[in-house]
Design a protein around this motif. Structure first.
Motif, mmCIF file in Angstrom:
data_model
loop_
_atom_site.group_PDB
_atom_site.id
_atom_site.type_symbol
_atom_site.label_atom_id
_atom_site.label_comp_id
_atom_site.label_asym_id
_atom_site.label_seq_id
_atom_site.Cartn_x
_atom_site.Cartn_y
_atom_site.Cartn_z
ATOM 1 N N LYS A 3 77.625 -8.982 -37.938
ATOM 2 C CA LYS A 3 78.480 -9.233 -36.783
ATOM 3 C C LYS A 3 78.371 -10.707 -36.444
ATOM 4 C CE LYS A 3 80.002 -5.257 -34.989
ATOM 5 N NZ LYS A 3 81.376 -4.973 -34.736
ATOM 6 N N ILE A 4 79.470 -11.307 -36.072
ATOM 7 C CA ILE A 4 79.455 -12.696 -35.634
ATOM 8 C C ILE A 4 79.308 -12.692 -34.120
ATOM 9 C CG2 ILE A 4 80.807 -14.816 -35.470
ATOM 10 C CD1 ILE A 4 82.029 -14.057 -38.186
ATOM 11 N N PRO A 5 78.287 -13.373 -33.606
ATOM 12 C CA PRO A 5 78.076 -13.361 -32.158
ATOM 13 C C PRO A 5 79.188 -14.096 -31.416
ATOM 14 C CG PRO A 5 76.496 -14.823 -33.234
ATOM 15 C CD PRO A 5 77.275 -14.148 -34.315
ATOM 16 N N ILE A 6 79.504 -13.556 -30.251
ATOM 17 C CA ILE A 6 80.501 -14.149 -29.366
ATOM 18 C C ILE A 6 79.798 -14.420 -28.043
ATOM 19 C CG2 ILE A 6 82.710 -13.827 -28.192
ATOM 20 C CD1 ILE A 6 83.404 -11.771 -30.429
ATOM 21 N N LEU A 7 79.675 -15.692 -27.690
ATOM 22 C CA LEU A 7 78.989 -16.089 -26.465
ATOM 23 C C LEU A 7 80.005 -16.451 -25.389
ATOM 24 C CD1 LEU A 7 76.341 -18.439 -28.110
ATOM 25 C CD2 LEU A 7 76.072 -16.026 -27.529
ATOM 26 N N LYS A 8 79.689 -16.118 -24.152
ATOM 27 C CA LYS A 8 80.564 -16.443 -23.033
ATOM 28 C C LYS A 8 79.964 -17.622 -22.274
ATOM 29 C CE LYS A 8 82.923 -14.299 -19.125
ATOM 30 N NZ LYS A 8 82.665 -15.151 -18.011
ATOM 31 N N ILE A 9 80.761 -18.677 -22.125
ATOM 32 C CA ILE A 9 80.364 -19.852 -21.350
ATOM 33 C C ILE A 9 81.486 -20.118 -20.360
ATOM 34 C CG2 ILE A 9 79.737 -22.292 -21.439
ATOM 35 C CD1 ILE A 9 78.968 -21.809 -24.410
ATOM 36 N N GLY A 10 81.293 -19.691 -19.127
ATOM 37 C CA GLY A 10 82.355 -19.802 -18.130
ATOM 38 C C GLY A 10 83.546 -18.969 -18.543
ATOM 39 N N ASP A 11 84.725 -19.600 -18.606
ATOM 40 C CA ASP A 11 85.962 -18.920 -19.005
ATOM 41 C C ASP A 11 86.217 -19.003 -20.503
ATOM 42 O OD1 ASP A 11 86.507 -18.291 -16.390
ATOM 43 O OD2 ASP A 11 87.937 -19.917 -16.074
ATOM 44 N N ILE A 12 85.233 -19.525 -21.253
ATOM 45 C CA ILE A 12 85.410 -19.767 -22.690
ATOM 46 C C ILE A 12 84.498 -18.848 -23.492
ATOM 47 C CG2 ILE A 12 85.120 -21.473 -24.542
ATOM 48 C CD1 ILE A 12 85.785 -23.644 -22.479
ATOM 49 N N LEU A 13 85.047 -18.298 -24.574
ATOM 50 C CA LEU A 13 84.244 -17.552 -25.534
ATOM 51 C C LEU A 13 83.971 -18.470 -26.715
ATOM 52 C CD1 LEU A 13 86.042 -14.077 -25.520
ATOM 53 C CD2 LEU A 13 83.960 -14.748 -24.301
ATOM 54 N N LEU A 14 82.714 -18.569 -27.097
ATOM 55 C CA LEU A 14 82.294 -19.428 -28.207
ATOM 56 C C LEU A 14 81.917 -18.558 -29.394
ATOM 57 C CD1 LEU A 14 81.414 -22.154 -29.460
ATOM 58 C CD2 LEU A 14 79.198 -21.814 -28.352
ATOM 59 N N VAL A 15 82.565 -18.818 -30.522
ATOM 60 C CA VAL A 15 82.296 -18.106 -31.768
ATOM 61 C C VAL A 15 81.805 -19.137 -32.775
ATOM 62 C CG1 VAL A 15 83.300 -16.723 -33.619
ATOM 63 C CG2 VAL A 15 84.150 -16.474 -31.282
ATOM 64 N N THR A 16 80.567 -18.971 -33.223
ATOM 65 C CA THR A 16 80.020 -19.871 -34.227
ATOM 66 C C THR A 16 79.787 -19.073 -35.496
ATOM 67 O OG1 THR A 16 78.938 -21.191 -32.525
ATOM 68 C CG2 THR A 16 78.172 -21.501 -34.773
ATOM 69 N N ILE A 17 80.570 -19.376 -36.508
ATOM 70 C CA ILE A 17 80.467 -18.639 -37.772
ATOM 71 C C ILE A 17 79.378 -19.300 -38.613
ATOM 72 C CG2 ILE A 17 81.702 -17.892 -39.836
ATOM 73 C CD1 ILE A 17 84.284 -18.063 -38.110
ATOM 74 N N GLN A 18 78.273 -18.589 -38.777
ATOM 75 C CA GLN A 18 77.104 -19.127 -39.485
ATOM 76 C C GLN A 18 76.865 -18.450 -40.831
ATOM 77 O OE1 GLN A 18 75.074 -21.701 -38.381
ATOM 78 N NE2 GLN A 18 76.573 -21.950 -36.753
ATOM 79 N N VAL A 19 77.733 -17.514 -41.202
ATOM 80 C CA VAL A 19 77.582 -16.779 -42.460
ATOM 81 C C VAL A 19 78.865 -16.924 -43.259
ATOM 82 C CG1 VAL A 19 75.953 -15.107 -41.500
ATOM 83 C CG2 VAL A 19 78.398 -14.618 -41.405
ATOM 84 N N ASP A 20 78.782 -16.638 -44.549
ATOM 85 C CA ASP A 20 79.987 -16.647 -45.368
ATOM 86 C C ASP A 20 80.916 -15.548 -44.892
ATOM 87 O OD1 ASP A 20 79.187 -18.749 -46.991
ATOM 88 O OD2 ASP A 20 78.199 -17.427 -48.441
ATOM 89 N N MET A 21 82.144 -15.929 -44.659
ATOM 90 C CA MET A 21 83.130 -14.950 -44.181
ATOM 91 C C MET A 21 83.656 -14.144 -45.361
ATOM 92 S SD MET A 21 83.890 -15.023 -40.883
ATOM 93 C CE MET A 21 85.600 -14.703 -40.581
ATOM 94 N N HIS A 22 83.660 -12.855 -45.193
ATOM 95 C CA HIS A 22 84.334 -11.982 -46.142
ATOM 96 C C HIS A 22 85.394 -11.224 -45.362
ATOM 97 C CE1 HIS A 22 81.814 -8.749 -44.527
ATOM 98 N NE2 HIS A 22 80.786 -9.556 -44.696
ATOM 99 N N ASP A 23 86.282 -10.565 -46.059
ATOM 100 C CA ASP A 23 87.451 -9.967 -45.423
ATOM 101 C C ASP A 23 87.088 -8.983 -44.306
ATOM 102 O OD1 ASP A 23 88.684 -11.484 -47.322
ATOM 103 O OD2 ASP A 23 89.625 -9.827 -48.389
ATOM 104 N N ARG A 24 86.135 -8.100 -44.567
ATOM 105 C CA ARG A 24 85.767 -7.089 -43.574
ATOM 106 C C ARG A 24 85.176 -7.738 -42.323
ATOM 107 N NH1 ARG A 24 82.127 -2.998 -46.148
ATOM 108 N NH2 ARG A 24 83.728 -3.137 -47.718
ATOM 109 N N LEU A 25 84.389 -8.796 -42.518
ATOM 110 C CA LEU A 25 83.790 -9.502 -41.380
ATOM 111 C C LEU A 25 84.866 -10.205 -40.544
ATOM 112 C CD1 LEU A 25 81.190 -10.286 -39.923
ATOM 113 C CD2 LEU A 25 80.968 -12.210 -41.500
#
Length: 134
Positions: A3-25
């Motif tokens: 799972k790719i973590p989704i962080l909430k900072i105020g009104d913004i969601l931060l998504v930091t992709i730290q792994v190789d993306m594959h289609d299902r992910l």
């Protein structure tokens, strides 16, 4: 499954992709992110892809879909940290990038999102800001 973590900072969601993306992910990220936008009433989404060495056509399209879905849900999206090789690949594959605003790094991305969110509150449409802003 990852799972790719989704962080909430105020009104913004931060998504930091730290792994190789594959289609299902990528599909899982799309589902998780749209649900979080609604749940958290997010006004902005920042996707950091600086760890991605390559982006294939499916992942590139998914980024575009995520940006379009976010916009439909009332959240502006900025993708940051795109490496030159990824940018070249996206252009060579002819992937549509109309919905994707980009910035060089997280700091610039947050600035762009805040500006877009302020303009949205004033009734100025995202398209008038331009789609790419370094």
């Amino acid at each position: 499954m990852d799972k790719i973590p989704i962080l909430k900072i105020g009104d913004i969601l931060l998504v930091t992709i730290q792994v190789d993306m594959h289609d299902r992910l990528a599909v899982s990220l799309q589902d998780d992110l749209t649900a979080r936008i609604v749940k958290d009433h997010a006004k902005g989404v920042l996707i950091d892809i600086s760890s991605l060495d390559i982006v294939d056509s499916f992942i590139g399209r998914m980024l575009g879909y995520i940006a379009a879905m976010s916009q439909a849900l009332g959240a502006q999206t900025v993708v940051v940290g795109m490496r030159p090789a990824v940018a070249i690949t996206i252009v060579e594959l002819g992937l549509p990038m109309e919905n994707i605003q980009t910035a060089l790094n997280v700091e610039k991305g947050v600035e762009n999102l805040k500006r877009a969110m302020e303009n949205s509150e004033k009734g100025i449409h995202h398209e008038s800001l331009g789609t790419r802003n370094p």
